[in-house]
Motif scaffolding. Structure first.
Motif, short mmCIF file in Angstrom:
data_model
loop_
_atom_site.label_atom_id
_atom_site.label_comp_id
_atom_site.label_asym_id
_atom_site.label_seq_id
_atom_site.Cartn_x
_atom_site.Cartn_y
_atom_site.Cartn_z
N GLU A 50 0.76 -1.42 0.03
CA GLU A 50 0.28 -0.43 0.03
C GLU A 50 1.20 1.27 0.51
OE1 GLU A 50 -2.02 -0.89 3.43
OE2 GLU A 50 -4.39 -1.36 1.91
N ILE A 51 1.57 1.26 -0.76
CA ILE A 51 2.89 2.39 -0.93
C ILE A 51 2.22 3.22 -2.55
CG2 ILE A 51 4.90 3.43 -1.07
CD1 ILE A 51 5.59 0.75 0.91
N ASN A 52 2.24 4.31 -2.19
CA ASN A 52 2.10 5.12 -3.60
C ASN A 52 2.19 6.42 -3.97
OD1 ASN A 52 -0.15 6.06 -5.58
ND2 ASN A 52 -1.52 6.43 -4.43
N GLY A 53 3.51 5.90 -4.09
CA GLY A 53 4.45 7.32 -4.41
C GLY A 53 4.58 8.07 -3.41
N GLU A 54 5.52 7.14 -2.23
CA GLU A 54 5.48 7.78 -1.43
C GLU A 54 7.70 7.95 -1.44
OE1 GLU A 54 5.19 5.88 2.39
OE2 GLU A 54 3.39 6.04 2.36
N ILE A 55 7.95 8.83 -1.46
CA ILE A 55 9.63 8.73 -1.69
C ILE A 55 10.35 7.91 -0.57
CG2 ILE A 55 11.47 11.01 -1.49
CD1 ILE A 55 9.89 12.44 -2.66
N MET A 56 11.21 7.41 -0.71
CA MET A 56 11.55 6.36 0.10
C MET A 56 13.12 5.63 -0.05
SD MET A 56 8.28 3.51 0.97
CE MET A 56 8.99 2.42 1.92
N ASP A 57 13.96 5.01 0.49
CA ASP A 57 14.91 4.59 0.02
C ASP A 57 15.30 2.95 -0.02
OD1 ASP A 57 15.94 6.29 0.09
OD2 ASP A 57 16.87 6.81 1.68
N ILE A 58 14.90 2.07 -1.07
CA ILE A 58 15.18 0.42 -1.02
C ILE A 58 16.11 0.18 -1.17
CG2 ILE A 58 13.78 -1.62 -2.33
CD1 ILE A 58 11.72 0.87 -1.91
N PHE A 59 16.16 -1.03 0.77
CA PHE A 59 17.78 -1.72 0.84
C PHE A 59 17.79 -3.07 0.55
CE2 PHE A 59 17.18 1.93 3.74
CZ PHE A 59 17.89 2.95 3.88
N ILE A 60 18.67 -3.56 -0.14
CA ILE A 60 19.17 -4.94 -0.66
C ILE A 60 20.32 -5.26 -0.15
CG2 ILE A 60 19.20 -6.28 -3.02
CD1 ILE A 60 17.66 -4.37 -4.83
N LYS A 61 20.57 -6.51 0.57
CA LYS A 61 21.20 -7.49 0.73
C LYS A 61 21.56 -8.88 0.45
CE LYS A 61 23.55 -8.24 4.54
NZ LYS A 61 23.29 -8.13 6.89
#
Length: 584
Positions: free
Chosen positions: A18-29
């Motif tokens: 339910e994330i609709n256009g929020e400015i965010m960081d995505i972390f992948i490990k």
């Protein structure tokens, strides 16, 4: 660190969370989405600055034809197709060719360039499963799987006619493991078997010859078996009378058969974090609604019947469908529905092939071109978009072209732009035969889908529908690190500037697969590994043994020996079984 990356400051669209256009960081490990990275981990990793851009999970195509004997027949049948799209060899990538039916290397690169990371082959004939897996093995960059064609299989029809659901379920479970397939595909139930004798069926209650079983009985039986076994996905149904004027009625009635069947998805997997329930809740997955949605009685009076099927779907919760859009231009029609191919041959006179795959299924291939000046083709274009715009809840529909039947998957950017831009639709209407407007409702639809809607149609819902939302279609913690970055600023999105949308969807700014950057501005820059998924379905040993007595007895009619029938895991690239219906 391999498979470890940060994607910063982008506008994130993740419908499963339910994330609709929020400015965010995505972390992948290590290839998986994580909540955060430590300061030490952040020191040496790759960083994508996605400021002012759109971030979505990697694209998931739940219905495409990309591997197998009929796909290769399409490549061989159309030498002219290979002159029109060529890919030059680089120090990293193979050469390739093919427009509507690309070579295996090229199709992997083409999908990745558009931001897709997962693609499922929609029809695997059991006897040709090895061939299918060989081509999926050779396709780079994409996680893959496929659906096993069972709607006209001799053993299935025999067991369903006899009412022996336990043997039928044991047979399905054994076939999935034997051929390393993922889900059940049902094509023109009862009709393809009749086509072996030059006939077809035309109604749900018309029994086929020899087995004397009806389409209704096959659809009902396969749906109940699917839920008895707890399969990852619903039965993928290609309804009867496809492509015939008036076929919307039998399509709608076919969907009613599964109403009331309780869904049961029994997979032993680790689920990524999501805010909405990621498990499937549909009992039937209708394929390419456009081709099954004609109204009228002849080609002279045909019109769109999509609104009637859409109204039914809008009021029911057991159905999901993909659209099967036709974006104009060249296509290659390939299907397990042999009678449908013959019908197209009689209409067009084009070169064609038709194959009977022994006691299991059939297929056919025919080159085709959709013209804006053709009244029926223009109507089909409008109908395909109606499939996506008339169904109110985007969680009930999936964007496809039934590639390459409605057109190649490389035309997805056009479809994406049409459903997001009324101006683009009006521009195309102005170039079409007037039937597109006169005999469909599309001209009266001013709905424009959002980036959030698009993420549902091309990521979240395909993954949820086929039972892959435990790791695909979202950016929740634990999901695969598959990400698409589009150079679209949602705050400045102008649907009237459809040329900019087209350019953006054709070449993703970045495609990330398992935390590795694989595409930058449309250029493939790395080739990480991939996976092949299949369902390892469990039933009681005694049931399987009883069923195999029948199978081995009938195998004297096959052209291969029983020992050579299965597909060994060595044919699969990184085989990844999904445990289904197992004891906990």
């Amino acid at each position: 660190m391999a498979g470890t990356i940060t994607i910063k400051n982008g506008y994130v669209f993740d419908p499963l969370n339910e994330i609709n256009g929020e400015i965010m960081d995505i972390f992948i490990k290590d290839g998986k989405v994580v909540r955060e990275l430590s300061a030490a981990e952040m020191k040496d990793i790759k960083v994508i600055d996605a400021s002012g851009m759109t971030i979505m999970p990697g694209g998931v195509d739940s219905h495409s034809h990309v591997a197998g004997a009929k796909v290769n027949a399409g490549r061989a049948m159309r030498p002219e197709d290979h002159y029109k799209a060529n890919l030059q060899k680089t120090s990293l990538t193979h050469s390739g060719s093919g427009y509507t039916v690309p070579s295996v290397y090229k199709q992997g690169y083409d999908y990745s360039t558009m931001g897709y990371t997962t693609v499922f082959e929609a029809a695997i004939p059991p006897l040709e499963a090895r061939h299918t897996h060989e081509e999926m093995h050779a396709t780079p960059l994409l996680d893959m799987g496929g659906y096993l064609v069972l709607g006209n299989n001799f053993f299935m029809m025999r067991y369903l006619r006899e009412g022996d659901m336990e043997k039928a379920a044991a047979y399905v479970a054994w076939m999935m493991k034997t051929h390393k397939a993922y889900g059940i595909k049902c094509v023109n139930p009862a009709g393809v078997e009749n086509w072996s004798w030059g006939k077809n069926v035309s109604s749900l209650d018309e029994a086929n010859i020899h087995f004397e079983i009806t389409p209704r009985e096959i659809i009902k039986g396969l749906t109940e078996i699917n839920e008895l076994l707890g399969m990852p996905m619903p039965v993928h149904l290609h309804a009867n009378n496809l492509g015939h004027p008036g076929c919307y009625a039998i399509t709608k009635d076919s969907l009613k058969i599964s109403d009331g069947v309780k869904t049961r998805q029994d997979m032993d997997v680790e689920w990524a974090e999501t805010k909405i329930d990621p498990s499937r809740n549909r009992s039937v997955y209708l394929s390419h609604l456009m081709f099954n949605g004609f109204a009228g009685t002849t080609w002279a009076d045909c019109e769109s019947g999509i609104k009637y099927v859409a109204d039914y779907i809008n009021n029911k919760d057991h159905v999901v469908t993909d659209s099967g859009c036709t974006p104009f231009g060249e296509a290659t029609v390939m299907t397990g529905d042999g009678p449908a191919i013959h019908d197209l041959y009689t209409l067009t006179g084009n070169k064609w092939s038709n194959t009977d795959v022994e006691m299991e299924c059939g297929s056919g291939v025919l080159p085709f071109t959709y013209y804006k000046s053709n009244p029926v083709h223009s109507l089909q274009w409008a109908m395909g978009l109606e499939c996506l715009l008339l169904i109110n809840d985007p969680w009930k529909t999936i964007m496809t072209t039934d590639s390459p039947n409605g057109g190649p998957f490389t035309k997805y950017p056009e479809v994406m732009t049409w459903i997001m831009s009324e101006a683009f639709r009006k521009q195309t209407f102005s170039e079409c035969h007037k039937w597109a407007n006169d005999r469909s409702t599309l001209g009266g639809i001013n709905r424009e889908l959002s980036l959030y809607d698009l993420a549902i149609l091309t990521r979240a819902n395909p993954a949820k529908t086929i039972g892959m939302a435990h790791r695909k279609g979202s950016l929740g913690v634990g999901a695969d690190g598959d990400v698409t970055v589009y150079n679209i600023n949602p705050q400045q999105l102008d649907a009237n500037n459809y040329e900019a949308l087209l350019r953006t969807f054709r070449k993703a700014e970045y495609t990330v697969k398992d935390g590795e950057i694989v595409v930058v501005k449309g250029e493939v820059v790395s080739l990480p590994g991939k996976r092949t998924y299949y369902s390892d379905v469990h039933v009681q040993d005694e049931r399987e043994k009883e069923m195999l007595v029948d199978v081995k007895d009938w195998f004297r009619y096959y052209t291969v020996g029983f020992a050579n029938y299965p597909t060994p895991e060595k044919y699969l690239e990184n085989p990844t079984p999904i445990q289904v219906n197992g004891e906990r």
